[in-house]
Design a protein around this motif. Structure first.
Motif, PDB file in Angstrom:
ATOM      1  N   UNK A  10      -2.773   9.217  -6.786  1.00  0.00           N
ATOM      2  CA  UNK A  10      -3.949   8.749  -7.528  1.00  0.00           C
ATOM      3  C   UNK A  10      -4.969   8.165  -6.555  1.00  0.00           C
ATOM      4  N   UNK A  11      -4.510   7.408  -5.568  1.00  0.00           N
ATOM      5  CA  UNK A  11      -5.427   6.821  -4.593  1.00  0.00           C
ATOM      6  C   UNK A  11      -6.152   7.892  -3.780  1.00  0.00           C
ATOM      7  N   UNK A  12      -5.573   9.092  -3.676  1.00  0.00           N
ATOM      8  CA  UNK A  12      -6.177  10.174  -2.904  1.00  0.00           C
ATOM      9  C   UNK A  12      -7.184  11.000  -3.709  1.00  0.00           C
ATOM     10  N   UNK A  13      -7.365  10.666  -4.978  1.00  0.00           N
ATOM     11  CA  UNK A  13      -8.291  11.441  -5.808  1.00  0.00           C
ATOM     12  C   UNK A  13      -9.732  11.250  -5.338  1.00  0.00           C
ATOM     13  N   UNK A  14     -10.405  12.372  -5.053  1.00  0.00           N
ATOM     14  CA  UNK A  14     -11.858  12.394  -4.826  1.00  0.00           C
ATOM     15  C   UNK A  14     -12.335  11.544  -3.654  1.00  0.00           C
ATOM     16  N   UNK A  15     -11.477  11.251  -2.693  1.00  0.00           N
ATOM     17  CA  UNK A  15     -11.900  10.508  -1.508  1.00  0.00           C
ATOM     18  C   UNK A  15     -11.294  11.174  -0.278  1.00  0.00           C
ATOM     19  N   UNK A  16     -11.732  10.747   0.898  1.00  0.00           N
ATOM     20  CA  UNK A  16     -11.148  11.280   2.121  1.00  0.00           C
ATOM     21  C   UNK A  16      -9.726  10.753   2.292  1.00  0.00           C
ATOM     22  N   UNK A  17      -8.948  11.482   3.081  1.00  0.00           N
ATOM     23  CA  UNK A  17      -7.570  11.053   3.325  1.00  0.00           C
ATOM     24  C   UNK A  17      -7.536   9.684   3.989  1.00  0.00           C
ATOM     25  N   UNK A  18      -8.451   9.441   4.936  1.00  0.00           N
ATOM     26  CA  UNK A  18      -8.462   8.146   5.625  1.00  0.00           C
ATOM     27  C   UNK A  18      -8.684   6.998   4.653  1.00  0.00           C
ATOM     28  N   UNK A  19      -9.593   7.173   3.692  1.00  0.00           N
ATOM     29  CA  UNK A  19      -9.841   6.123   2.700  1.00  0.00           C
ATOM     30  C   UNK A  19      -8.593   5.852   1.859  1.00  0.00           C
ATOM     31  N   UNK A  20      -7.938   6.933   1.427  1.00  0.00           N
ATOM     32  CA  UNK A  20      -6.750   6.778   0.590  1.00  0.00           C
ATOM     33  C   UNK A  20      -5.615   6.127   1.369  1.00  0.00           C
ATOM     34  N   UNK A  21      -5.424   6.552   2.623  1.00  0.00           N
ATOM     35  CA  UNK A  21      -4.353   5.981   3.439  1.00  0.00           C
ATOM     36  C   UNK A  21      -4.598   4.493   3.681  1.00  0.00           C
ATOM     37  N   UNK A  22      -5.848   4.134   3.913  1.00  0.00           N
ATOM     38  CA  UNK A  22      -6.176   2.724   4.137  1.00  0.00           C
ATOM     39  C   UNK A  22      -5.874   1.897   2.885  1.00  0.00           C
ATOM     40  N   UNK A  23      -6.256   2.403   1.716  1.00  0.00           N
ATOM     41  CA  UNK A  23      -6.013   1.677   0.468  1.00  0.00           C
ATOM     42  C   UNK A  23      -4.516   1.481   0.248  1.00  0.00           C
ATOM     43  N   UNK A  24      -3.745   2.525   0.423  1.00  0.00           N
ATOM     44  CA  UNK A  24      -2.286   2.444   0.261  1.00  0.00           C
ATOM     45  C   UNK A  24      -1.704   1.410   1.225  1.00  0.00           C
ATOM     46  N   UNK A  25      -2.126   1.472   2.477  1.00  0.00           N
ATOM     47  CA  UNK A  25      -1.594   0.554   3.478  1.00  0.00           C
ATOM     48  C   UNK A  25      -1.912  -0.904   3.121  1.00  0.00           C
ATOM     49  N   UNK A  26      -3.160  -1.188   2.770  1.00  0.00           N
ATOM     50  CA  UNK A  26      -3.549  -2.563   2.470  1.00  0.00           C
ATOM     51  C   UNK A  26      -2.845  -3.110   1.235  1.00  0.00           C
ATOM     52  N   UNK A  27      -2.778  -2.299   0.183  1.00  0.00           N
ATOM     53  CA  UNK A  27      -2.187  -2.766  -1.068  1.00  0.00           C
ATOM     54  C   UNK A  27      -0.675  -2.964  -0.941  1.00  0.00           C
ATOM     55  N   UNK A  28       0.004  -2.051  -0.246  1.00  0.00           N
ATOM     56  CA  UNK A  28       1.455  -2.187  -0.087  1.00  0.00           C
ATOM     57  C   UNK A  28       1.798  -3.398   0.767  1.00  0.00           C
ATOM     58  N   UNK A  29       1.070  -3.601   1.846  1.00  0.00           N
ATOM     59  CA  UNK A  29       1.373  -4.723   2.732  1.00  0.00           C
ATOM     60  C   UNK A  29       1.061  -6.069   2.079  1.00  0.00           C
ATOM     61  N   UNK A  30       0.064  -6.105   1.204  1.00  0.00           N
ATOM     62  CA  UNK A  30      -0.317  -7.380   0.602  1.00  0.00           C
ATOM     63  C   UNK A  30       0.502  -7.709  -0.635  1.00  0.00           C
ATOM     64  N   UNK A  31       0.873  -6.683  -1.419  1.00  0.00           N
ATOM     65  CA  UNK A  31       1.530  -6.956  -2.695  1.00  0.00           C
ATOM     66  C   UNK A  31       2.964  -6.423  -2.767  1.00  0.00           C
TER      67      UNK A  31
END
Length: 332
Positions: A152-173
């Motif tokens: 879902x995070x990879x929808x309609x965005x670049x791979x780098x944006x999606x990977x960054x979101x996944x990394x930040x959210x997993x590490x924080x929560x």
């Protein structure tokens, strides 16, 4: 089961070698060895589970081992997977409350339930790619949300944006993985409840727009129902996933390819895949989804495997347009 040979498995409890870092309260490692009956390339088999080079739930080390942290029905668990020198046996070591669950499903994870022999190449490029990569098998994790949320995070965005979101959210929560991979180096993704409690501004800081965040929230509210789809056929599982608003054919295919090992789940609606398949199989770089599906028709039942081999052939068309524009809403 792969080919004609049923996987042989052994399972033992072992002490952790002195060279392994001290473990937490999760206890000693559990160990299982699987003999799939054919070569296994861990990089190819488990690679699709990695969400970017800095995925906090996945580590591939120079010694050839792959570490994964998962949130299982039994709780968080860490799994270290290694292949023998001849790549015909796979060893799994697991820690944490989810250790037994992970080892029970180790054969599926490394492709023992996959049947590469069922695939018949119809194009020269596909046949060559298969010949050069005999260790390619399709993984099956048995976990739906683990593949759904990053998709879902990879929808309609670049791979780098999606990977960054996944990394930040997993590490924080999320939480540090149990066992020797703990200490901030490997993380278990958040629980459904933890995802549901992420404040709106944290989604924004991670660069996730309201539409994708809302889709994740709708999915975690019915997490139990979605995880039940592991026992369904890939087609039935996709139908259940797509009942959730915001989850369409692209996202459901990307999910069941990993959670179910779906050999025929083709990713449609992708920005690049139709052009690559069209170019490699027919010299048509402008192919759309309809053309791609017609080219993959000879591989009915194995279309996802065929598409993977097309990508692994390395024969994609030269890029002739700028990369997709990146928008980081977290900095707006």
């Amino acid at each position: 089961m792969a080919g004609r040979f049923a996987p042989r498995t052994t399972r033992t409890d072992v002490r952790v070698p002195s060279g392994v870092p001290r473990q937490d309260a999760a206890g000693a490692a559990r160990v299982r060895v699987v003999v799939p009956g054919g070569p296994v390339d861990l990089g190819l088999v488990l690679g699709p589970l990695r969400r970017g080079p800095w995925d906090p739930t996945y580590r591939a080390l120079p010694d050839g081992s792959v570490w994964r942290a998962s949130l299982t029905p039994a709780g968080p668990g860490t799994l270290r997977v290694t292949a023998s020198a001849c790549a015909t046996a796979v060893r799994g070591e697991a820690w944490g409350p989810g250790a037994d669950w992970l080892l029970e499903r180790l054969p599926d994870l490394v492709g023992c339930a996959d049947d590469p022999a069922a695939f018949v190449p119809r194009h020269r490029a596909v046949a060559l790619a298969r010949h050069l990569r005999p260790g390619l098998r399709l993984t099956r994790t048995g976990l739906v949300l683990e593949s759904l949320i990053p998709s879902v995070l990879e929808q309609k965005v670049t791979a780098d944006e999606a990977y960054r979101a996944w990394r930040l959210l997993v590490r924080k929560f999320g939480e540090p993985a149990p066992g020797p991979a703990a200490g901030g180096r490997l993380w278990v993704m958040p629980s459904p409840r933890a995802w549901a409690l992420i404040p709106s501004w944290e989604w924004h800081r991670a660069g996730v727009d309201d539409k994708r965040a809302a889709t994740v929230l709708r999915a975690v509210r019915v997490a139990a129902r979605l995880e039940e789809s592991v026992g369904m056929t890939p087609e039935a599982a996709r139908a259940r996933l797509e009942v959730v608003s915001g989850i369409g054919p692209w996202t459901s295919a990307e999910t069941v390819q990993r959670s179910h090992g779906a050999a025929d789940a083709v990713t449609v609606g992708d920005l690049h895949l139709p052009g690559i398949v069209g170019w490699v199989l027919a010299g048509d770089r402008d192919a759309d989804d309809e053309v791609m599906l017609s080219l993959l028709e000879p591989y009915a039942g194995q279309r996802h495997r065929a598409a993977r081999l097309v990508l692994l052939s390395g024969n994609g068309p030269a890029r002739r347009a700028p990369r997709m524009y990146r928008t980081d809403i977290g900095r707006l």
